[in-house]
Design an enzyme around this catalytic site. Structure first.
Site, PDB file in Angstrom:
ATOM      1  N   ASP B  40       0.772  -1.035   0.069  1.00  0.00           N
ATOM      2  CA  ASP B  40      -0.404  -0.163   0.092  1.00  0.00           C
ATOM      3  C   ASP B  40       1.111   1.308  -0.197  1.00  0.00           C
ATOM      4  O   ASP B  40       1.799   1.573   0.990  1.00  0.00           O
ATOM      5  CB  ASP B  40      -0.926  -0.001   0.983  1.00  0.00           C
ATOM      6  CG  ASP B  40      -2.538   0.271   0.867  1.00  0.00           C
ATOM      7  OD1 ASP B  40      -2.206   1.859   0.194  1.00  0.00           O
ATOM      8  OD2 ASP B  40      -3.040   0.765   1.751  1.00  0.00           O
ATOM      9  N   CYS B  80      -5.737   3.748  -4.987  1.00  0.00           N
ATOM     10  CA  CYS B  80      -6.040   2.341  -4.258  1.00  0.00           C
ATOM     11  C   CYS B  80      -7.197   2.077  -4.752  1.00  0.00           C
ATOM     12  O   CYS B  80      -6.923   1.357  -5.197  1.00  0.00           O
ATOM     13  CB  CYS B  80      -6.045   2.927  -3.008  1.00  0.00           C
ATOM     14  SG  CYS B  80      -6.709   3.811  -2.494  1.00  0.00           S
ATOM     15  N   HIS B 143     -11.466  -2.039  -0.515  1.00  0.00           N
ATOM     16  CA  HIS B 143     -11.491  -0.800  -0.518  1.00  0.00           C
ATOM     17  C   HIS B 143     -12.211  -0.923  -2.328  1.00  0.00           C
ATOM     18  O   HIS B 143     -12.102  -0.295  -3.245  1.00  0.00           O
ATOM     19  CB  HIS B 143      -9.932  -0.383  -0.997  1.00  0.00           C
ATOM     20  CG  HIS B 143      -9.339   0.795  -0.712  1.00  0.00           C
ATOM     21  ND1 HIS B 143      -8.279   2.059  -0.729  1.00  0.00           N
ATOM     22  CD2 HIS B 143     -10.781   1.156   0.170  1.00  0.00           C
ATOM     23  CE1 HIS B 143      -9.133   2.776  -0.194  1.00  0.00           C
ATOM     24  NE2 HIS B 143      -9.750   3.268   0.648  1.00  0.00           N
ATOM     25  N   ASN B 298      -0.198   1.668  -5.520  1.00  0.00           N
ATOM     26  CA  ASN B 298       0.614   2.990  -6.237  1.00  0.00           C
ATOM     27  C   ASN B 298       1.986   3.554  -5.955  1.00  0.00           C
ATOM     28  O   ASN B 298       2.263   2.553  -5.392  1.00  0.00           O
ATOM     29  CB  ASN B 298      -0.822   4.056  -6.558  1.00  0.00           C
ATOM     30  CG  ASN B 298      -1.217   3.737  -4.859  1.00  0.00           C
ATOM     31  OD1 ASN B 298      -1.986   3.872  -5.042  1.00  0.00           O
ATOM     32  ND2 ASN B 298      -0.079   4.254  -4.206  1.00  0.00           N
TER      33      ASN B 298
END
Lengths: 533, 533
Positions: B40, B80, B143, B298
């Site tokens: 993340d 995300c 998410h 990302n």
């Protein structure tokens, strides 16, 4: 029985003596060879092992995976001549004299109209190693003065193949092209017998024997084979210059790099040759007796734009005192002596190679002068860290910054002079940091700029006294004491790079008569050199 | 004799049948397991193997040295939710609907007041694998929508342990804290039973059983052991979120990273757990049957400044369509299947994992829709490159850039909105590139910005039509055709991220009754979401 016993006893003594004798001889023959690969303007981020996406240094990456990467390693200056002088003398340029004080904080080097060079009073690494029984050879660029007193064969090298200055092109009339030497005498000049084609970025060597970088490689392989056979220790200092602008590569590497630039092609050629050297060491069973170190004389020359290497992740490039100017690859390879596959966070400089090589060779450091050099042997062999190590970041005669531990304190900062920026010369392309990366020299002595370069190696986030008062005061406090002590003790060497003279250029190097290549020497006109950087 | 011969013949036939039978059974049991480690906000330059000077990802570095690094690999979005939706659906957010068109070129995600989530019409990787005989588990952040229809157990996962949204802190009154689920039901909330201490940056799990990231690791190890024993294939999708701001680490990693930040501590903890997973695979002799892929959703969130990772050598970070927003680590580990120690220059995206996993599992791609996914099997197993691969760089509903081969063409560029910059929010700290890295969206469609990202991965030197007309015209010419075709064929999905409503927040997730943790649900008030990024 007793006679026999005595005999046995004698035999034992003889064995012990023989064992001791063997051990001594063995020790003597086991003095390590040193191969110091000093690349030219290659940046920290140019290696696959340092994250370059093109990943086109497979042989050097392999070298690192079999050895150690010292990731907080620095040059002594952000450009060629002072960096090289410091590495071979173990002393900062401000001490060894390879600087200028014509103006404050300007980088100087040894173009061919420079009058000076490395002082005779400096004791160079190869001189000490040679006295200690080493055979020594310089291959490639010298860059510590091209006039007679500075000739490498007068400064501790048994052999030399290479050029005294950078391979810029000259017209042969207003300035001569740079000679290439074999030992005492020149054997030709760049762009003449030794062609560098600036359209194709390829080279050839005199009489078509070989291309220049290839020949630097062949010289190295031949030397390693020849000296390796003797069983006596050697020091090979290998300095290819093809990655320095204008970059060039031998024909079979042309257009082969993924980057698609002459710089990229030059780098993959160097990588290939480094691999051949390591292979040769293994094939000749010399790998356990040879320490190979790879480093670069300064950060990538971002001024060359798409033809430059990269200093990623570091700020700015060659000529600056930001990490991009000074942080340099430091790869150590010595199978079965240096543990494979490790990184070390030992803070070090190229000047430390001086003490390190002497330590490993069992030779004492001279005691008559101040050194900026510690032995890295404990870090390399045992993983022991010397946390007291200090790094000074000089730009010419200006002490711009200092690092100890995780903190780096900038007393002065400077990007590129305004007049250079206007001409498209920029050592920090695309960077914007008000008052830090600036076109004028900025004096931060009253409130130094502090970075935690372990946490923030990119020097993006200055630690401000207002934001982190405890950290700022503590770190700046001890770093200021380090600077104070350094400046109190400092006896600057006589600056060797103040005077320029067209008469000292390479008009008529030794050997020019045999080649019918002696050019008329113009009248002497000594001037104060202009150092804009 | 003839009888014996016949007997022998029968024996041979039996052997062949037996061999075929074994081979089939063997093939069936040899369907590879997949472990997809999706970090993340971890940047390309955060790994030792990608040059980070701190060199504190030794286990992941080892994974790379035993596997393959695909160095031109991209996410599908610079943040995300859309990134994760694209990876699991094999389709761009503009197709799968995980975007907003409330305004042009704005990044949207799934905060807890989002009404939408991943569309039921999208076919997700885990759904296909499960139908193909795989057992599937999600560990960590989801998410893709937190409301009932989007629950991971309804979207192809047999098991889930983790949270539906980011672990931001809420007051529990104006907004509820984010729940953590075990399978169908919540088991607690962040900052309540599942503490995250924002002073010490440490965590604990409910009832003090374990710390959160440690527990995500334990869940993974338990799952691998349990499912590995069955001999049936599994897909583990592991999504720790401790490296996302506010970063946190378990107590024994606190203060242990050389970087000295909560982010650094979180990263070394994740590295440690990844190492434990690989060790377990080897110990259970599952390594030849398991493909492990590590990537990140990302680029590093440079907006977090010293608490961020690094995208070095790439330009800018999360939220942008420069390389720093999209270029992502892609490490593939599969001993004896994927050759060790290689890098691949295959251009790829996380969406390609969809086709790759299906290909390796022998499952067909659905044929009823357009995919942005190619199988990377030839590149991974044989080193064959697909040079036609195209990468689209969307920011929300805006196609900002496209890459094919070595060239990347920017049609639009944007840094950070002016109002955000004033608040200290900057996705491109310290960068200055007039008209390219700018506070307003800039439309370059008439004369696109072209970079050679093989030669210039840092996107420093735009190729101008005036400077390199042939290169510019050729590259822009074919890239424009690629864009034209893409836009002609494109059928945008219905945007799922346009509407927000406080009533949909995690007030009363399933299982809240058992925990006595159901909060009163406020009146619904659907609004157009505001996406400033």
């Amino acid at each position: 029985m007793s006679f026999k016993r005595q005999n046995n006893y004698r035999g034992l003594v003889t064995s012990v003596i023989f064992f001791l004798f063997c051990f001594c001889v063995n020790s003597a023959t086991k003095l390590p060879n040193f191969i110091l690969l000093n690349l030219d303007d290659v940046g920290w981020g140019d290696f696959g092992v340092h994250g370059n996406p093109a990943r086109e240094t497979p042989r050097i990456d392999q070298m690192v995976s079999e050895g150690m990467d010292m990731t907080s390693f620095y040059t002594a200056a952000p450009l060629c001549s002072p960096s090289r002088a410091a590495m071979l003398s173990g002393r900062l340029p401000i001490r060894n004299g390879l600087y200028s004080d014509n103006a404050f904080g300007r980088n100087a080097y040894t173009p061919q109209d420079i009058v000076g060079g490395i002082a005779s009073s400096e004791i160079l690494l190869q001189e000490l190693l040679r006295k200690g029984g080493y055979h020594t050879k310089l291959i490639g660029k010298w860059h510590l003065g091209h006039r007679a007193p500075y000739h490498p064969l007068k400064r501790g090298f048994n052999e030399w193949y290479g050029a005294p200055n950078v391979h810029f092109q000259y017209d042969g009339t207003t300035a001569p092209n740079i000679p290439v030497y074999k030992d005492q005498n020149m054997i030709g000049r760049f762009y003449e017998g030794i062609a560098i084609n600036l359209t194709t970025n390829t080279t050839n060597l005199i009489a078509g024997i070989s291309e220049y970088t290839q020949h630097l490689g062949e010289e190295a392989l031949e030397y390693i084979s020849r000296r390796g056979r003797t069983g006596k220790p050697f020091f090979l200092y290998w300095n290819p210059d093809s990655t320095h602008a204008p970059s060039y590569a031998s024909a079979r590497f042309r257009g082969r790099s993924q980057r698609g630039t002459a710089y990229g092609d030059a780098l993959i050629e160097v990588d290939d040759i480094v691999g051949k050297m390591l292979d040769l060491l293994v094939n000749h069973k010399l790998e356990n007796d040879t320490l190979v170190v790879l480093t670069s004389d300064n950060g990538a020359a971002l001024v060359s734009k798409r033809e430059a290497g990269t200093n990623a992740p570091f700020l700015c490039g060659k000529q600056t005192t930001f990490e991009g100017g000074f942080r340099t690859p430091a790869f150590f390879w010595w199978p079965n002596k240096i543990p494979a596959g490790n990184a070390s966070s030992q803070v070090g400089t190229q000047m430390d190679l001086f003490a390190t090589f002497l330590d490993l060779a069992g030779l004492p450091m001279p005691r008559d002068r101040v050194y900026d050099s510690i032995s890295l042997k404990p870090a390399l062999m045992n993983g022991d860290l010397d946390l007291e190590k200090v790094v000074f970041f000089y730009r010419g005669n200006g002490l711009f910054a200092v690092r100890k531990g995780r903190f780096k304190m900038h007393l002065w900062t400077w990007r590129t002079p305004q007049e250079e920026l206007k001409r498209g010369i920029d050592y920090c392309p695309n960077i914007h940091m008000d008052g830090i990366v600036s076109a004028t020299q900025v004096n931060h002595t009253a409130e130094p700029i502090l970075f935690d370069v372990d946490n923030d190696p990119e020097e993006r986030y200055p630690i401000r006294p207002g934001n982190s008062p405890t950290i700022y005061e503590t770190a700046v406090g001890y770093l200021k004491k380090v600077v104070e002590k350094h400046q109190q003790d400092l006896v600057p060497g006589k600056p060797a790079l103040n005077y320029c003279d067209p008469a000292v250029e390479n008009w008529a190097p030794p050997g020019c008569e045999d080649l019918d290549d002696c050019l008329p020497i113009p009248a002497s006109k000594v001037v104060i050199c202009d150092w804009p950087h």
